[in-house]
Design a protein around this motif. Structure first.
Motif, PDB file in Angstrom:
ATOM      1  N   ALA A 258       0.831  -1.205   0.000  1.00  0.00           N
ATOM      2  CA  ALA A 258       0.000   0.000   0.000  1.00  0.00           C
ATOM      3  C   ALA A 258       0.864   1.254   0.000  1.00  0.00           C
ATOM      4  O   ALA A 258       0.588   2.219  -0.719  1.00  0.00           O
ATOM      5  N   PHE A 259       1.930   1.228   0.799  1.00  0.00           N
ATOM      6  CA  PHE A 259       2.824   2.382   0.876  1.00  0.00           C
ATOM      7  C   PHE A 259       3.596   2.539  -0.435  1.00  0.00           C
ATOM      8  O   PHE A 259       3.789   3.652  -0.921  1.00  0.00           O
ATOM      9  N   ARG A 260       4.015   1.427  -1.006  1.00  0.00           N
ATOM     10  CA  ARG A 260       4.719   1.484  -2.289  1.00  0.00           C
ATOM     11  C   ARG A 260       3.813   2.074  -3.370  1.00  0.00           C
ATOM     12  O   ARG A 260       4.267   2.833  -4.237  1.00  0.00           O
ATOM     13  N   HIS A 261       2.535   1.757  -3.300  1.00  0.00           N
ATOM     14  CA  HIS A 261       1.576   2.314  -4.265  1.00  0.00           C
ATOM     15  C   HIS A 261       1.504   3.842  -4.144  1.00  0.00           C
ATOM     16  O   HIS A 261       1.358   4.539  -5.164  1.00  0.00           O
ATOM     17  N   ILE A 262       1.624   4.358  -2.916  1.00  0.00           N
ATOM     18  CA  ILE A 262       1.655   5.813  -2.713  1.00  0.00           C
ATOM     19  C   ILE A 262       2.847   6.400  -3.476  1.00  0.00           C
ATOM     20  O   ILE A 262       2.738   7.418  -4.166  1.00  0.00           O
ATOM     21  N   GLY A 263       4.010   5.751  -3.340  1.00  0.00           N
ATOM     22  CA  GLY A 263       5.199   6.207  -4.055  1.00  0.00           C
ATOM     23  C   GLY A 263       5.004   6.172  -5.564  1.00  0.00           C
ATOM     24  O   GLY A 263       5.413   7.097  -6.277  1.00  0.00           O
ATOM     25  N   GLU A 264       4.352   5.123  -6.056  1.00  0.00           N
ATOM     26  CA  GLU A 264       4.107   5.011  -7.495  1.00  0.00           C
ATOM     27  C   GLU A 264       3.135   6.097  -7.977  1.00  0.00           C
ATOM     28  O   GLU A 264       3.290   6.629  -9.082  1.00  0.00           O
ATOM     29  N   THR A 265       2.158   6.431  -7.138  1.00  0.00           N
ATOM     30  CA  THR A 265       1.235   7.518  -7.482  1.00  0.00           C
ATOM     31  C   THR A 265       1.973   8.853  -7.563  1.00  0.00           C
ATOM     32  O   THR A 265       1.660   9.697  -8.427  1.00  0.00           O
ATOM     33  N   MET A 266       2.947   9.046  -6.685  1.00  0.00           N
ATOM     34  CA  MET A 266       3.760  10.257  -6.756  1.00  0.00           C
ATOM     35  C   MET A 266       4.505  10.345  -8.079  1.00  0.00           C
ATOM     36  O   MET A 266       4.587  11.410  -8.710  1.00  0.00           O
ATOM     37  N   LEU A 267       5.034   9.212  -8.530  1.00  0.00           N
ATOM     38  CA  LEU A 267       5.737   9.205  -9.818  1.00  0.00           C
ATOM     39  C   LEU A 267       4.765   9.483 -10.965  1.00  0.00           C
ATOM     40  O   LEU A 267       5.117  10.186 -11.926  1.00  0.00           O
ATOM     41  N   ASP A 268       3.535   8.963 -10.855  1.00  0.00           N
ATOM     42  CA  ASP A 268       2.521   9.250 -11.874  1.00  0.00           C
ATOM     43  C   ASP A 268       2.308  10.750 -12.001  1.00  0.00           C
ATOM     44  O   ASP A 268       2.229  11.285 -13.120  1.00  0.00           O
ATOM     45  N   THR A 269       2.216  11.419 -10.864  1.00  0.00           N
ATOM     46  CA  THR A 269       1.978  12.865 -10.852  1.00  0.00           C
ATOM     47  C   THR A 269       3.091  13.613 -11.576  1.00  0.00           C
ATOM     48  O   THR A 269       2.842  14.501 -12.402  1.00  0.00           O
ATOM     49  N   ILE A 270       4.338  13.242 -11.268  1.00  0.00           N
ATOM     50  CA  ILE A 270       5.486  13.949 -11.855  1.00  0.00           C
ATOM     51  C   ILE A 270       5.559  13.684 -13.353  1.00  0.00           C
ATOM     52  O   ILE A 270       5.839  14.575 -14.154  1.00  0.00           O
ATOM     53  N   GLU A 271       5.290  12.432 -13.757  1.00  0.00           N
ATOM     54  CA  GLU A 271       5.390  12.074 -15.171  1.00  0.00           C
ATOM     55  C   GLU A 271       4.350  12.782 -16.029  1.00  0.00           C
ATOM     56  O   GLU A 271       4.543  12.963 -17.225  1.00  0.00           O
ATOM     57  N   LYS A 272       3.244  13.192 -15.417  1.00  0.00           N
ATOM     58  CA  LYS A 272       2.173  13.865 -16.161  1.00  0.00           C
ATOM     59  C   LYS A 272       2.461  15.344 -16.381  1.00  0.00           C
ATOM     60  O   LYS A 272       1.795  15.992 -17.174  1.00  0.00           O
TER      61      LYS A 272
END
Length: 273
Positions: A258-272
């Motif tokens: 679940a915590f790793r998913h938070i990190g992946e969501t952060m990367l999604d934000t930056i990539e957009k």
């Protein structure tokens, strides 16, 4: 653990019992005949955490009663304030108040000797990413470094100009409590000097799930106390990036999907962007 409790009870002339909560530290509560009042005891594995919590607490209130080393750990004794969890629904009114509380915290707590600094060094993060096991997030992180490296000097300058506040270091709903019916922050061991936006990131992603209404209500509450939080979009993205690196560093050692998913969501934000 019973041995630790027995040692504490003898020293504090108390009847402590352990509190179960999400932390690497041990916490206890009970009545102390030594202090003639109910006490809250926090046992730290590291001296820096003990020292930081003590220094910040002393600036906010008169709860600190004492402290001492014990079996290669560090014990802080506080007045028990009987904090109560937030029980109501998380809505715009509540998060506005949460923003006010954090704004007041940033204005009230001043830097102190030996306070840690938020790490903003690019080379350190590149080396940290290189140490990760091969994975999709490692590849994404390595690719994103090229977004920030050309602007390294500008980002460092902006961070140095805005890193004048003592951050809480672990802002989340679980660290907001009601004390004497008033909303307050607890747990200050991760406090450090840095840009205030750093204190918003995990709260917005983890607790608010990037809900824009909640984020704007929180920022409205925060800015009513401290309007000095603005950064350029690029530097905000860099701070989100470094927060994600920290999350992946943690999940490399301790499995927490679940915590790793938070990190992946952060990367999604930056990539957009």
């Amino acid at each position: 653990m019973s041995t630790i409790i027995n040692q504490l009870n003898r020293r504090l002339k108390s009847d402590l019992h352990e509190i179960n909560h999400e932390s690497l530290n041990s916490t206890f509560v009970g009545y102390s005949n030594l202090y003639r009042q109910s006490i809250f005891v926090k046992q730290f594995a590291k001296e820096q955490g003990y020292y930081t919590e003590k220094m910040v607490t002393n600036q906010l209130n008169d709860r600190v009663l004492g402290g001492f080393p014990l079996n290669n750990t560090f014990v802080l004794v506080l007045k028990d304030c009987s904090p109560k969890d937030i029980g109501e629904k998380i809505d715009s009114n509540l998060v506005f108040e949460m923003g006010q509380v954090l704004g007041e915290y940033h204005l009230k707590v001043k830097p102190f000797i030996r306070i840690k600094l938020v790490n903003g060094q690019f080379d350190d993060y590149v080396a940290e990413i290189d140490s990760f096991k091969e994975s999709s997030y490692k590849r994404r992180l390595k690719k994103l470094t090229s977004k920030f490296l050309p602007y390294e000097n500008e980002i460092k300058l902006e961070l140095s100009q805005h890193s004048k506040f003592v951050l809480h270091g672990d802002v989340g709903i679980r660290n907001y409590k009601y004390v004497d019916s008033k909303l307050a922050l607890i747990d200050f061991e991760k406090a450090r000097l840095g840009p205030v936006y750093q204190d918003f990131i995990k709260l917005f992603y983890q607790d608010f799930d990037l809900n824009e209404e909640l984020i704007q209500s929180f920022l409205a509450g925060y800015s009513s106390k401290n309007p000095n939080y603005h950064l350029s979009d690029l530097t905000k993205q860099y701070l989100i990036f470094t927060t994600a690196v920290g999350i992946f560093n943690y999940t490399e050692k301790i499995e927490d999907l679940a915590f790793r998913h938070i990190g992946e969501t952060m990367l999604d934000t930056i990539e957009k962007k």
